[in-house]
Write a protein that holds these residues in place. Structure first.
Motif, short mmCIF file in Angstrom:
data_model
loop_
_atom_site.label_atom_id
_atom_site.label_comp_id
_atom_site.label_asym_id
_atom_site.label_seq_id
_atom_site.Cartn_x
_atom_site.Cartn_y
_atom_site.Cartn_z
N THR A 66 51.01 30.30 25.48
CA THR A 66 51.81 29.45 26.37
C THR A 66 52.69 30.23 27.34
N ALA A 67 52.79 31.54 27.14
CA ALA A 67 53.62 32.35 28.03
C ALA A 67 53.17 33.80 27.99
N ALA A 68 53.52 34.55 29.03
CA ALA A 68 53.20 35.96 29.09
C ALA A 68 53.99 36.71 28.02
N THR A 69 53.37 37.70 27.41
CA THR A 69 54.03 38.49 26.38
C THR A 69 54.88 39.59 27.03
N SER A 129 51.23 27.14 33.33
CA SER A 129 50.74 25.80 33.00
C SER A 129 49.83 25.22 34.07
N THR A 130 50.04 25.61 35.33
CA THR A 130 49.23 25.08 36.42
C THR A 130 48.21 26.08 36.95
N LYS A 131 48.37 27.36 36.61
CA LYS A 131 47.48 28.40 37.15
C LYS A 131 46.63 29.09 36.08
N ARG A 132 46.59 28.51 34.86
CA ARG A 132 45.85 29.16 33.78
C ARG A 132 44.39 29.41 34.14
N ASN A 133 43.79 28.49 34.92
CA ASN A 133 42.37 28.64 35.25
C ASN A 133 42.08 29.85 36.13
N LEU A 134 43.13 30.58 36.54
CA LEU A 134 42.93 31.78 37.34
C LEU A 134 42.68 33.01 36.48
N TRP A 135 42.65 32.83 35.15
CA TRP A 135 42.48 33.99 34.26
C TRP A 135 41.21 34.76 34.55
N LEU A 136 40.13 34.04 34.89
CA LEU A 136 38.85 34.70 35.11
C LEU A 136 38.85 35.47 36.43
N THR A 137 39.40 34.87 37.48
CA THR A 137 39.46 35.58 38.76
C THR A 137 40.38 36.79 38.67
N ASN A 138 41.44 36.66 37.87
CA ASN A 138 42.34 37.81 37.66
C ASN A 138 41.59 38.94 36.94
N HIS A 139 40.80 38.56 35.93
CA HIS A 139 40.02 39.55 35.18
C HIS A 139 39.03 40.26 36.09
N VAL A 140 38.27 39.49 36.85
CA VAL A 140 37.26 40.08 37.74
C VAL A 140 37.92 40.99 38.77
N GLY A 141 39.01 40.50 39.38
CA GLY A 141 39.68 41.28 40.42
C GLY A 141 40.21 42.61 39.91
N LYS A 142 40.85 42.59 38.73
CA LYS A 142 41.44 43.81 38.20
C LYS A 142 40.37 44.80 37.73
N ILE A 155 53.19 41.47 42.01
CA ILE A 155 53.92 40.25 42.39
C ILE A 155 53.11 39.01 42.00
N LYS A 156 51.79 39.06 42.27
CA LYS A 156 50.92 37.93 41.90
C LYS A 156 50.89 37.73 40.40
N ASP A 157 50.99 38.81 39.63
CA ASP A 157 51.05 38.71 38.16
C ASP A 157 52.23 37.86 37.74
N PHE A 158 53.40 38.16 38.28
CA PHE A 158 54.61 37.45 37.87
C PHE A 158 54.59 35.99 38.33
N ILE A 159 53.98 35.73 39.47
CA ILE A 159 53.83 34.34 39.93
C ILE A 159 52.92 33.59 38.96
N PHE A 160 51.86 34.26 38.51
CA PHE A 160 50.94 33.67 37.54
C PHE A 160 51.65 33.39 36.23
N TYR A 161 52.43 34.33 35.74
CA TYR A 161 53.17 34.14 34.48
C TYR A 161 54.13 32.96 34.58
N LYS A 162 54.81 32.86 35.72
CA LYS A 162 55.82 31.82 35.90
C LYS A 162 55.19 30.43 35.98
N ASN A 163 53.97 30.36 36.51
CA ASN A 163 53.30 29.07 36.71
C ASN A 163 52.06 28.95 35.84
#
Length: 216
Positions: A94-97, A155-168, A145-153
């Motif tokens: 439910t939140a970033a570690t 609940s609404t941006k969880r579906n970006l996990w795959l694009t984050n994985h591919v990009g990194k 910066i995008k990481d912290f925006i993702f962590y903060k949001n």
């Protein structure tokens, strides 16, 4: 001392080569398949070990290179952050570690260092060093910066996990290709440093658009 350093350089090159070859395999095979996961693990191991070894080497006498040191740290961030992106697939998270935040915060710090070093070299009259530090520092800054925006949001941006994985992970692969061109083939120029990132970014954009179509 030089003999010991040479041994570490060989180990660094071996694991870097492992990362490069397994990275190509991971890209070629079907995403999410067992071969993809196995290649991905080998890639992560290869890049982490190679980058960790490069850090002390870049600090040793006659081998000092602040830019390679920071790129090694950048690569470590990409691999760790790219793999940790997979943990956000589960709604149980439910939140970033603290580890997530330390990883992104460290990249933010080193990116600022890169940008400041770029400004320093511009002041000293070295345009090529300025461009390299600004180029990679800017990328790291935006990603963190995008990481912290993702962590903060989350609940609404969880579906970006795959694009984050591919990009990194693709970003880490770009680093391995760049290292091969610069260190392996001795092509130490702006084109060798920047072209893999430009081409890799195009590939990342392609996959992000493809994933967006699938999830929409």
């Amino acid at each position: 001392m030089e003999e010991i350093i040479r041994v570490f350089i060989y180990i660094h090159a071996f694991f870097g080569g492992l990362g490069l070859i397994s990275g190509i395999g991971s890209i070629v095979v079907k995403k999410g398949s067992i071969p993809h996961k196995r290649f991905g693990k080998l890639f992560s191991i290869g890049m982490l070990v190679s980058s960790l070894i490069s850090i002390p080497i870049a600090c040793l006498p006659n081998h000092q290179n602040i830019f390679l040191l920071l790129i090694g740290l950048f690569t470590i961030y990409l691999v760790i952050s790219g793999n940790k992106a997979l943990t956000f697939k589960s709604k149980a998270k439910t939140a970033a570690t603290v580890t997530d935040k330390i990883t992104s915060g460290s990249m933010f710090f080193f990116s600022v260092v890169m940008i400041l070093l770029g400004a320093y070299y511009l002041f000293k009259g070295s345009t090529s060093a300025f461009l390299l530090f600004l180029f990679f520092g800017g990328f790291g800054f935006l990603l963190s910066i995008k990481d912290f925006i993702f962590y903060k949001n989350l609940s609404t941006k969880r579906n970006l996990w795959l694009t984050n994985h591919v990009g990194k992970i693709v970003g880490a692969f770009i680093a391995s290709v760049t290292a091969f061109l610069v260190a392996g083939l001795s092509l130490n120029n702006l084109i060798a440093w920047m072209l893999p990132t430009i081409l890799g970014t195009i590939y990342i954009v392609y996959w992000k658009r493809k994933l967006k179509v699938k999830t929409s």
